[in-house]
Design a protein around this motif. Structure first.
Motif, PDB file in Angstrom:
ATOM      1  N   GLU A 152       4.702 -26.179  -8.937  1.00  0.00           N
ATOM      2  CA  GLU A 152       3.390 -25.586  -8.697  1.00  0.00           C
ATOM      3  C   GLU A 152       2.821 -26.142  -7.407  1.00  0.00           C
ATOM      4  O   GLU A 152       3.312 -27.143  -6.879  1.00  0.00           O
ATOM      5  CB  GLU A 152       2.456 -25.900  -9.871  1.00  0.00           C
ATOM      6  N   ALA A 153       1.758 -25.540  -6.908  1.00  0.00           N
ATOM      7  CA  ALA A 153       1.139 -25.976  -5.653  1.00  0.00           C
ATOM      8  C   ALA A 153       0.600 -27.397  -5.763  1.00  0.00           C
ATOM      9  O   ALA A 153       0.725 -28.194  -4.839  1.00  0.00           O
ATOM     10  CB  ALA A 153       0.016 -25.013  -5.262  1.00  0.00           C
ATOM     11  N   ALA A 154       0.036 -27.746  -6.912  1.00  0.00           N
ATOM     12  CA  ALA A 154      -0.562 -29.080  -7.089  1.00  0.00           C
ATOM     13  C   ALA A 154       0.418 -30.104  -7.650  1.00  0.00           C
ATOM     14  O   ALA A 154       0.095 -31.278  -7.737  1.00  0.00           O
ATOM     15  CB  ALA A 154      -1.776 -28.980  -8.007  1.00  0.00           C
ATOM     16  N   GLY A 155       1.595 -29.684  -8.036  1.00  0.00           N
ATOM     17  CA  GLY A 155       2.575 -30.604  -8.628  1.00  0.00           C
ATOM     18  C   GLY A 155       3.690 -29.832  -9.296  1.00  0.00           C
ATOM     19  O   GLY A 155       4.342 -29.007  -8.677  1.00  0.00           O
ATOM     20  N   SER A 156       3.888 -30.083 -10.584  1.00  0.00           N
ATOM     21  CA  SER A 156       4.913 -29.372 -11.341  1.00  0.00           C
ATOM     22  C   SER A 156       4.537 -29.410 -12.817  1.00  0.00           C
ATOM     23  O   SER A 156       3.655 -30.161 -13.232  1.00  0.00           O
ATOM     24  CB  SER A 156       6.292 -29.997 -11.120  1.00  0.00           C
ATOM     25  N   SER A 157       5.234 -28.588 -13.598  1.00  0.00           N
ATOM     26  CA  SER A 157       4.974 -28.572 -15.039  1.00  0.00           C
ATOM     27  C   SER A 157       6.258 -28.264 -15.788  1.00  0.00           C
ATOM     28  O   SER A 157       7.183 -27.658 -15.249  1.00  0.00           O
ATOM     29  CB  SER A 157       3.902 -27.548 -15.394  1.00  0.00           C
ATOM     30  N   ALA A 158       6.288 -28.702 -17.038  1.00  0.00           N
ATOM     31  CA  ALA A 158       7.376 -28.377 -17.955  1.00  0.00           C
ATOM     32  C   ALA A 158       6.709 -27.913 -19.243  1.00  0.00           C
ATOM     33  O   ALA A 158       5.839 -28.596 -19.780  1.00  0.00           O
ATOM     34  CB  ALA A 158       8.271 -29.580 -18.201  1.00  0.00           C
ATOM     35  N   ALA A 159       7.097 -26.749 -19.706  1.00  0.00           N
ATOM     36  CA  ALA A 159       6.498 -26.180 -20.913  1.00  0.00           C
ATOM     37  C   ALA A 159       7.587 -25.990 -21.962  1.00  0.00           C
ATOM     38  O   ALA A 159       8.695 -25.552 -21.652  1.00  0.00           O
ATOM     39  CB  ALA A 159       5.837 -24.851 -20.590  1.00  0.00           C
ATOM     40  N   PHE A 160       7.240 -26.315 -23.219  1.00  0.00           N
ATOM     41  CA  PHE A 160       8.168 -26.116 -24.329  1.00  0.00           C
ATOM     42  C   PHE A 160       7.622 -25.048 -25.253  1.00  0.00           C
ATOM     43  O   PHE A 160       6.460 -25.085 -25.648  1.00  0.00           O
ATOM     44  CB  PHE A 160       8.380 -27.399 -25.128  1.00  0.00           C
ATOM     45  N   GLY A 161       8.480 -24.128 -25.611  1.00  0.00           N
ATOM     46  CA  GLY A 161       8.113 -23.093 -26.570  1.00  0.00           C
ATOM     47  C   GLY A 161       9.138 -21.980 -26.558  1.00  0.00           C
ATOM     48  O   GLY A 161      10.111 -22.025 -25.803  1.00  0.00           O
ATOM     49  N   PRO A 162       8.916 -20.972 -27.384  1.00  0.00           N
ATOM     50  CA  PRO A 162       9.849 -19.851 -27.399  1.00  0.00           C
ATOM     51  C   PRO A 162       9.817 -19.054 -26.097  1.00  0.00           C
ATOM     52  O   PRO A 162      10.786 -18.416 -25.738  1.00  0.00           O
ATOM     53  CB  PRO A 162       9.383 -18.992 -28.577  1.00  0.00           C
ATOM     54  N   LEU A 208       3.841 -27.048 -26.069  1.00  0.00           N
ATOM     55  CA  LEU A 208       3.642 -28.364 -25.465  1.00  0.00           C
ATOM     56  C   LEU A 208       3.861 -28.225 -23.960  1.00  0.00           C
ATOM     57  O   LEU A 208       4.839 -27.617 -23.532  1.00  0.00           O
ATOM     58  CB  LEU A 208       4.642 -29.370 -26.055  1.00  0.00           C
ATOM     59  N   THR A 209       2.944 -28.774 -23.178  1.00  0.00           N
ATOM     60  CA  THR A 209       3.054 -28.681 -21.719  1.00  0.00           C
ATOM     61  C   THR A 209       2.839 -30.048 -21.107  1.00  0.00           C
ATOM     62  O   THR A 209       1.880 -30.737 -21.422  1.00  0.00           O
ATOM     63  CB  THR A 209       2.012 -27.694 -21.143  1.00  0.00           C
ATOM     64  N   LEU A 210       3.740 -30.433 -20.220  1.00  0.00           N
ATOM     65  CA  LEU A 210       3.644 -31.668 -19.449  1.00  0.00           C
ATOM     66  C   LEU A 210       3.408 -31.253 -18.006  1.00  0.00           C
ATOM     67  O   LEU A 210       4.183 -30.476 -17.450  1.00  0.00           O
ATOM     68  CB  LEU A 210       4.951 -32.460 -19.590  1.00  0.00           C
ATOM     69  N   ARG A 211       2.311 -31.742 -17.403  1.00  0.00           N
ATOM     70  CA  ARG A 211       1.945 -31.290 -16.052  1.00  0.00           C
ATOM     71  C   ARG A 211       1.663 -32.483 -15.153  1.00  0.00           C
ATOM     72  O   ARG A 211       1.033 -33.447 -15.565  1.00  0.00           O
ATOM     73  CB  ARG A 211       0.717 -30.382 -16.146  1.00  0.00           C
ATOM     74  N   CYS A 212       2.118 -32.401 -13.902  1.00  0.00           N
ATOM     75  CA  CYS A 212       1.879 -33.427 -12.893  1.00  0.00           C
ATOM     76  C   CYS A 212       0.807 -32.936 -11.931  1.00  0.00           C
ATOM     77  O   CYS A 212       0.915 -31.830 -11.402  1.00  0.00           O
ATOM     78  CB  CYS A 212       3.169 -33.706 -12.119  1.00  0.00           C
ATOM     79  N   ASP A 213      -0.196 -33.782 -11.710  1.00  0.00           N
ATOM     80  CA  ASP A 213      -1.209 -33.510 -10.691  1.00  0.00           C
ATOM     81  C   ASP A 213      -0.988 -34.554  -9.595  1.00  0.00           C
ATOM     82  O   ASP A 213      -1.353 -35.717  -9.748  1.00  0.00           O
ATOM     83  CB  ASP A 213      -2.613 -33.622 -11.282  1.00  0.00           C
ATOM     84  N   ARG A 214      -0.311 -34.140  -8.510  1.00  0.00           N
ATOM     85  CA  ARG A 214       0.059 -35.092  -7.448  1.00  0.00           C
ATOM     86  C   ARG A 214      -1.154 -35.722  -6.776  1.00  0.00           C
ATOM     87  O   ARG A 214      -1.107 -36.885  -6.388  1.00  0.00           O
ATOM     88  CB  ARG A 214       0.921 -34.404  -6.394  1.00  0.00           C
ATOM     89  N   ALA A 215      -2.229 -35.005  -6.619  1.00  0.00           N
ATOM     90  CA  ALA A 215      -3.416 -35.520  -5.929  1.00  0.00           C
ATOM     91  C   ALA A 215      -4.004 -36.713  -6.681  1.00  0.00           C
ATOM     92  O   ALA A 215      -4.357 -37.721  -6.069  1.00  0.00           O
ATOM     93  CB  ALA A 215      -4.455 -34.422  -5.767  1.00  0.00           C
ATOM     94  N   SER A 216      -4.093 -36.634  -7.991  1.00  0.00           N
ATOM     95  CA  SER A 216      -4.658 -37.742  -8.774  1.00  0.00           C
ATOM     96  C   SER A 216      -3.579 -38.681  -9.319  1.00  0.00           C
ATOM     97  O   SER A 216      -3.900 -39.698  -9.915  1.00  0.00           O
ATOM     98  CB  SER A 216      -5.482 -37.196  -9.943  1.00  0.00           C
ATOM     99  N   ARG A 217      -2.314 -38.318  -9.121  1.00  0.00           N
ATOM    100  CA  ARG A 217      -1.168 -39.077  -9.628  1.00  0.00           C
ATOM    101  C   ARG A 217      -1.302 -39.325 -11.130  1.00  0.00           C
ATOM    102  O   ARG A 217      -1.120 -40.423 -11.630  1.00  0.00           O
ATOM    103  CB  ARG A 217      -0.982 -40.374  -8.874  1.00  0.00           C
ATOM    104  N   ARG A 219       5.502 -39.439  -9.433  1.00  0.00           N
ATOM    105  CA  ARG A 219       5.706 -40.808  -8.919  1.00  0.00           C
ATOM    106  C   ARG A 219       6.222 -40.800  -7.491  1.00  0.00           C
ATOM    107  O   ARG A 219       6.076 -41.785  -6.791  1.00  0.00           O
ATOM    108  CB  ARG A 219       6.693 -41.548  -9.818  1.00  0.00           C
ATOM    109  N   GLY A 220       6.857 -39.729  -7.088  1.00  0.00           N
ATOM    110  CA  GLY A 220       7.513 -39.677  -5.786  1.00  0.00           C
ATOM    111  C   GLY A 220       6.642 -39.426  -4.621  1.00  0.00           C
ATOM    112  O   GLY A 220       5.530 -39.583  -4.358  1.00  0.00           O
TER     113      GLY A 220
END
Length: 193
Positions: free
Chosen positions: A80-90, A97-106, A192-193
């Motif tokens: 994504e523009a602000a980071g990345s995400s991983a979503a679990f579901g059908p 369940l969604t795991l999202r990275c916000d690079r600006a706020s780390r 983290r990167g």
């Protein structure tokens, strides 16, 4: 004229023949007369007959979360523009369940869909143990409880390196058991990167 084979010609064959004797054919060990023979073991009763096969027994219920099956569906990674995400579901549209990275706020957020209203906690279970993550209701999606962690938090490592499965519990929602796939690590490393 009759030929008699010499002993030296037969020696290799006799050695090979002697090596064919197995352990059961060894000479019995003789005991001196002064040592009494050991008493024979008491006779054991025969084992009970198994139950008839006509009455099948139910399978034992697995009590630990790690023995339960994972929810149907799979992980989907998205940059994504602000980071990345991983979503679990059908499917991506109905992610549980969604795991999202916000690079600006780390920061990394973990959102559980279908959770109760109000504040609470997400109980995250990994092969390392259970941890309570403080969570609030998401402003963007109704019925979604979201917890935030700093990208350097050790709890995220436990999430990424859990052996096989992860369970997420929220008040008012059934336990969600998901597979620990590489998409989780990817989102964490993006932050983290």
């Amino acid at each position: 004229m009759r030929l008699i084979p010499s002993f030296t010609a037969l020696a290799p064959f006799l050695i090979l023949l002697g090596s064919c004797v197995g352990p059961g054919a060894q000479r019995p060990v003789t005991r001196p007369a002064s040592v009494p023979a050991p008493a024979s073991a008491p006779a054991r009763p025969s084992p009970a007959a198994p139950a008839p096969a006509s009455t099948p027994q139910p399978a034992p219920v697995a009590s630990g979360w790690q023995y339960r099956p994972v929810a149907p569906g799979g992980w989907t990674y998205r940059a994504e523009a602000a980071g990345s995400s991983a979503a679990f579901g059908p499917g991506v549209a109905d992610a549980q369940l969604t795991l999202r990275c916000d690079r600006a706020s780390r920061r990394v957020s973990l959102a559980r869909a279908g959770a109760g209203a109000g504040q609470g906690a997400l109980i995250v279970r990994t092969s390392y143990g259970a941890a309570s993550w403080p969570a609030t209701v998401s402003a963007g999606a109704a019925g979604q409880l979201v917890a935030f962690r700093a990208a350097s938090d050790a709890g995220l490592d436990q999430l990424a390196y859990s052996r096989g499965k992860i369970a997420v519990e929220a008040a008012g929602a059934p336990m969600l058991i998901v597979p620990a796939w590489a998409e989780i690590s990817r989102v964490i490393e993006d932050c983290r990167g």
